[in-house]
Scaffold this active site. Sequence first.
Site, PDB file in Angstrom:
ATOM      1  N   HIS A  76       0.825  -1.213   0.000  1.00  0.00           N
ATOM      2  CA  HIS A  76       0.000   0.000   0.000  1.00  0.00           C
ATOM      3  C   HIS A  76       0.856   1.260   0.000  1.00  0.00           C
ATOM      4  O   HIS A  76       2.000   1.259   0.475  1.00  0.00           O
ATOM      5  CB  HIS A  76      -0.930  -0.004   1.204  1.00  0.00           C
ATOM      6  CG  HIS A  76      -2.027  -1.007   1.111  1.00  0.00           C
ATOM      7  ND1 HIS A  76      -3.104  -1.013   1.954  1.00  0.00           N
ATOM      8  CD2 HIS A  76      -2.225  -2.048   0.261  1.00  0.00           C
ATOM      9  CE1 HIS A  76      -3.916  -1.997   1.637  1.00  0.00           C
ATOM     10  NE2 HIS A  76      -3.401  -2.653   0.617  1.00  0.00           N
ATOM     11  N   GLU A  78       0.686   3.992   1.742  1.00  0.00           N
ATOM     12  CA  GLU A  78       1.089   4.463   3.064  1.00  0.00           C
ATOM     13  C   GLU A  78       2.312   3.701   3.569  1.00  0.00           C
ATOM     14  O   GLU A  78       3.241   4.291   4.123  1.00  0.00           O
ATOM     15  CB  GLU A  78      -0.064   4.296   4.065  1.00  0.00           C
ATOM     16  CG  GLU A  78      -1.341   5.021   3.683  1.00  0.00           C
ATOM     17  CD  GLU A  78      -2.302   4.199   2.834  1.00  0.00           C
ATOM     18  OE1 GLU A  78      -3.509   4.500   2.858  1.00  0.00           O
ATOM     19  OE2 GLU A  78      -1.863   3.266   2.124  1.00  0.00           O
ATOM     20  N   CYS A 102      -6.477   1.969   5.086  1.00  0.00           N
ATOM     21  CA  CYS A 102      -7.142   0.749   5.540  1.00  0.00           C
ATOM     22  C   CYS A 102      -6.699   0.449   6.980  1.00  0.00           C
ATOM     23  O   CYS A 102      -5.767   1.069   7.488  1.00  0.00           O
ATOM     24  CB  CYS A 102      -6.775  -0.413   4.611  1.00  0.00           C
ATOM     25  SG  CYS A 102      -5.079  -1.003   4.804  1.00  0.00           S
TER      26      CYS A 102
END
Length: 164
Positions: A76, A78, A102
């Site tokens: 991801h 992030e 998430c």
Amino acid sequence: MNLQNWDNDLRKWDARFLDLAKLVSTWSKDPSTKVGSVIVDQNNRIVSLGYNGFPIGISDNNRLEDRETKYKIVVHAECNAMMFANKPLNNCVIYTYPFMPCPKCAGMIIQAGITDVVSYDNQPERWRGDFEISRRLFNEANIMLTLYQEQSNKSCGAKCKTLK
């Protein structure tokens, strides 16, 4: 995006860094969901950038088209941004586009010492429950979550719904 068109409550720096996260999201080769992330320090200096994609050295091939396989492999945005930061992330702000992190990324954000998360309140239907978990995690950890209304949801199209 012209900053003059933003709602009055959208802070200038937030607008800039959300725009940058949007740009970074375009670097993703994921055909369905392009996510970008920007981490900045307390002086509004960029610490790191990240976008969603396969790990370094892993071929961007037809696995991108197989959602089940892709979800097991993709890193991801992030997490990429946090991994490539060259300094501690205590008291930093993370900006994400086109939606909030998430729950797995939320946990890592908390562990990294990031104190603020800024994004848009777009929500693909299939991730609505996950985003609620992320909200609760941030709230419990005293992480400031700021969600703005995006002027248009072109990034997610019909997949995204704006929170009310």
